[in-house]
Design an enzyme around this catalytic site. Structure first.
Site, PDB file in Angstrom:
ATOM      1  N   GLU A 124       0.844  -1.196   0.000  1.00  0.00           N
ATOM      2  CA  GLU A 124       0.000   0.000   0.000  1.00  0.00           C
ATOM      3  C   GLU A 124       0.879   1.246   0.000  1.00  0.00           C
ATOM      4  OE1 GLU A 124      -2.134  -1.060   3.606  1.00  0.00           O
ATOM      5  OE2 GLU A 124      -1.106   0.504   4.714  1.00  0.00           O
ATOM      6  N   HIS A 136       5.562  15.248   4.661  1.00  0.00           N
ATOM      7  CA  HIS A 136       6.330  15.299   3.417  1.00  0.00           C
ATOM      8  C   HIS A 136       7.775  14.835   3.580  1.00  0.00           C
ATOM      9  CE1 HIS A 136       3.258  16.924   0.979  1.00  0.00           C
ATOM     10  NE2 HIS A 136       3.070  17.969   1.765  1.00  0.00           N
TER      11      HIS A 136
END
Lengths: 385, 292
Positions: B209, B247
């Protein structure tokens, strides 16, 4: 969990890291007062949970208290659009008024949980003040990395070497070591997943955080109640917040097919297959490992609160979850909530037979599906009618 | 043969609460050799027809347990893992969801020189239909003995994949859910290495995933170290970015992490990637014809 810049800077101060003087305010009058208290030029900064604020006009310089008031009038209440907010932007309710700094140079510094090495890592770069993703894409060699063994902790020599690699002067190196040590202490004590200072400015002999982003591990909020208190409900999607209160994992999306799934992987795969057959999911929803009638009821209520929803696809593969309990929950929810949209249900795994029988004999208009592709196709056909 | 477990596997259950007992009963029903439970304060009692101990040390001494399933709540899970390691348990499956990430950083650092293997946390555990060993929470009726290894980051998606295999008449050697947490025990590469070395495993299904770089690392490993067919599915092509990871977390691994990046890395390594989650079994069947 994310927090605002002013909250992050409060934590930096608590951990002995020097930041410019500043305060969070909500009115232009207060902005003027604070600017007068600080003296000299100030920077007025919109407080929203998104980066790139200066690009949308959310960070502006004011040379006098009066100017600070005018700038605050512009920013408070504005719908701030940045590259990270999406086109609708975010409404600014709070601003941070901070003393302006002389900037000689801008660096980048971050601590994070490094999944690949299972360590804490420090990232640093001489290219501060821009998105680190940009630096990574264009000049990856300018990103320096230091691995820290969590059982040993940060060592002074590691911070010193990093400071030297960043080209700091001797006086700056010492300040930098202190800052990195304190930031590491904050990172560990408060269960951060990311502590990012960008830019970290050089100003004379000083190294000063000009912006700071802290991200906390949701799993650890229970043992950090002071951090949990910093949560700003205005920054969260209303339904995501409501879902969290019922222990449901939810992400709002823009489509018209509501999804109720158990397990995060299957929930993502369900969104994927809905898109693949040509539909658009309205949400990601993992009902978790103990989906009983009550949770299923909450899940249905959340899905139906979205006016875009034209149909619901329930995709359950029972492991720890028992399909018969889910089926009972669906029947109860459908009866008490008066579900007016088509519902397609796929049940497999533990007690699936029993669950299917409960649905079939309920007298409700629920379409059974065999497998997830069949379910996705059936719900798409139903919403298109 | 299977990996990690065999006919000599003796399972201990740490955390004999409601879920612990429920799954102890299911494992016993399946035929797994569960030998006891551990719940501090309940030593000397009997639950599910098994002796309960106050600590792992006593349980291992009395029962000879060599594997454990952990159902302890998140706040105590890291401690339970380290207790099992200290008691000499070789295979530890941490089922618990919601373990703080920093706890796992410390656990993994403390386990660096240990021979113990950890699966999870936040995972369904392991199931071996050949020896009927069930450690964890997987729904055993969907499994059948055979020659395909399954490794996955997601619980229910593992069941989805296994169910498709079984419906196509393809059985499994061992199925392992490595868990969806950022700091897991065994990685894809660790499990693939075991499958490659296991003569009975003839092909492997890997279910990944979004997030992290475990799939990319697995792709490199399959290309350079494996000669058995491996097929893959990656969930989350349509997941909105930025919802799960900071991020900078993606930066350190070279900007990797999206489902598309992962698919590209896998396909580049010659690994067939199922286009749809409904085609996991079918993709394996095409890549490894005749395997059952």
């Amino acid at each position: 969990m994310n927090v605002h810049e002013y909250q992050a800077k409060g934590l930096l101060r608590d951990f002995g890291i020097e930041v410019p003087p500043g305060r969070m305010v909500t009115t232009p009058g207060e902005a003027e007062e604070i600017a007068a208290d600080i003296g000299g030029a100030v920077v007025v900064k919109a407080q929203i949970h998104a980066g790139g604020r200066s690009k949308g006009g959310g960070i502006r310089l004011a040379r006098t208290p009066e100017e600070a008031r005018h700038v605050a009038e512009d920013i408070i209440g504005m719908q701030l659009v940045t590259p990270q907010t999406g086109p609708e932007g975010k409404r600014v309710q709070r601003i941070y008024v901070e003393g302006a700094s002389e900037i000689d140079d801008e660096l980048y510094l971050a601590l994070l949980v490094d999944r690949a090495t299972q360590n804490v890592a420090i990232l640093a770069s001489t290219e501060g003040g821009v998105e680190i993703e940009e630096v990574a894409a264009k000049t990856p060699k300018k990103i320096l990395t230091v691995q820290i063994d969590p059982l040993v902790g940060i060592c002074d020599y590691q911070a010193r070497n990093l400071g030297l690699d960043l080209g700091l002067a001797p006086a700056q190196v010492n300040k930098f070591i202190g800052l990195v040590r304190n930031l590491y202490r904050l990172f560990m004590e408060k269960d951060c997943s990311l502590a990012e200072i960008n830019p970290l400015i050089l100003s004379g002999d000083n190294v000063i955080p000009l912006d700071c982003k802290l991200n906390f591990d949701d799993n650890a909020l229970r043992r950090n109640p002071d951090v949990a208190q910093l949560r700003d409900p205005d920054e969260e999607d209303e339904r995501e917040r409501e879902a969290a209160e019922h222990d449901l994992s939810w992400v709002s999306l823009s489509g018209n097919i509501g999804c109720m799934v158990n397990g995060a992987g299957l929930a993502m795969a369900t969104m994927d297959i809905i898109k693949q057959v040509g539909g658009e999911p309205a949400n990601f929803l993992d009902v978790g490992g103990t989906a009983d009638a009550e949770r299923v009821g909450h899940a249905f209520r959340l899905i139906l609160a979205d006016p875009n929803v034209k149909g619901i696809f329930v995709n359950i593969f029972g492991g720890i979850v028992l399909c018969d309990l889910v089926a009972e929950g669906i029947v109860e929810a459908a009866k008490t909530l008066g579900v007016a949209v088509p519902v397609v249900v796929r049940l497999d795994g533990t007690n699936a037979e029993k669950g299917r029988e409960i649905l079939a004999s309920s007298g409700l208009d629920i379409t059974p599906a065999s497998g997830m592709r069949d379910g996705a196709e059936k719900i798409l056909a139903a919403v298109r009618q | 043969m299977s990996i990690l477990v065999d006919g000599n596997t003796r399972v201990l259950v740490q955390g004999m609460g409601r879920a612990g007992q429920q799954h102890t009963n299911l494992s016993l029903e399946y035929g797994t050799n569960v030998v006891g439970g551990v719940t501090p304060g309940r030593g000397g009692q009997e639950l599910c027809g098994l002796p309960v101990y106050d600590c792992c040390r006593d349980a291992v001494r009395e029962t000879g347990a060599n594997a454990s399933a952990i159902f302890v709540p998140p706040g105590g899970a890291a401690d339970a893992i380290l207790e099992a390691v200290d008691a000499g348990i070789e295979l530890i499956c941490a089922i618990t969801e919601g373990v703080p990430v920093h706890d796992m950083l410390r656990v993994r650092a403390a386990m660096r020189d240990s021979d113990a293997r950890l699966i999870g946390p936040n995972c369904p555990g392991l199931l071996d239909p050949v020896h009927k060993v069930r450690i964890g929470i997987a729904p055993y009726p969907i499994f059948r003995p055979g020659s395909v290894g399954v490794v996955s980051r997601s619980g229910t998606l593992t069941y989805e994949g296994v169910n498709q295999l079984t419906e196509l008449g393809i059985g499994q050697t061992t199925c392992i859910g490595i868990g969806g947490d950022p700091i897991p025990g065994l990685s894809f590469v660790d499990v693939l290495e075991l499958f490659q070395a296991d003569p009975e495993t003839r092909a492997v299904v890997m279910i990944g995933e979004i997030g992290g770089s475990a799939e990319e690392e697995a792709a490199e490993f399959v290309q350079s170290q494996m000669n058995k067919p491996v097929v893959c599915f990656v969930a989350g092509v349509t997941a909105p970015p930025g919802k799960r990871m900071g991020h900078a977390g993606a930066i350190i691994s070279g900007g990797r992490g999206s489902a598309d990046d992962k698919k590209k890395a896998l396909e580049k390594a010659g690994i067939p990637v199922a286009e749809s989650p409904a085609l996991i079994g079918e993709t394996l069947k095409q890549a490894a014809p005749g395997v059952s």
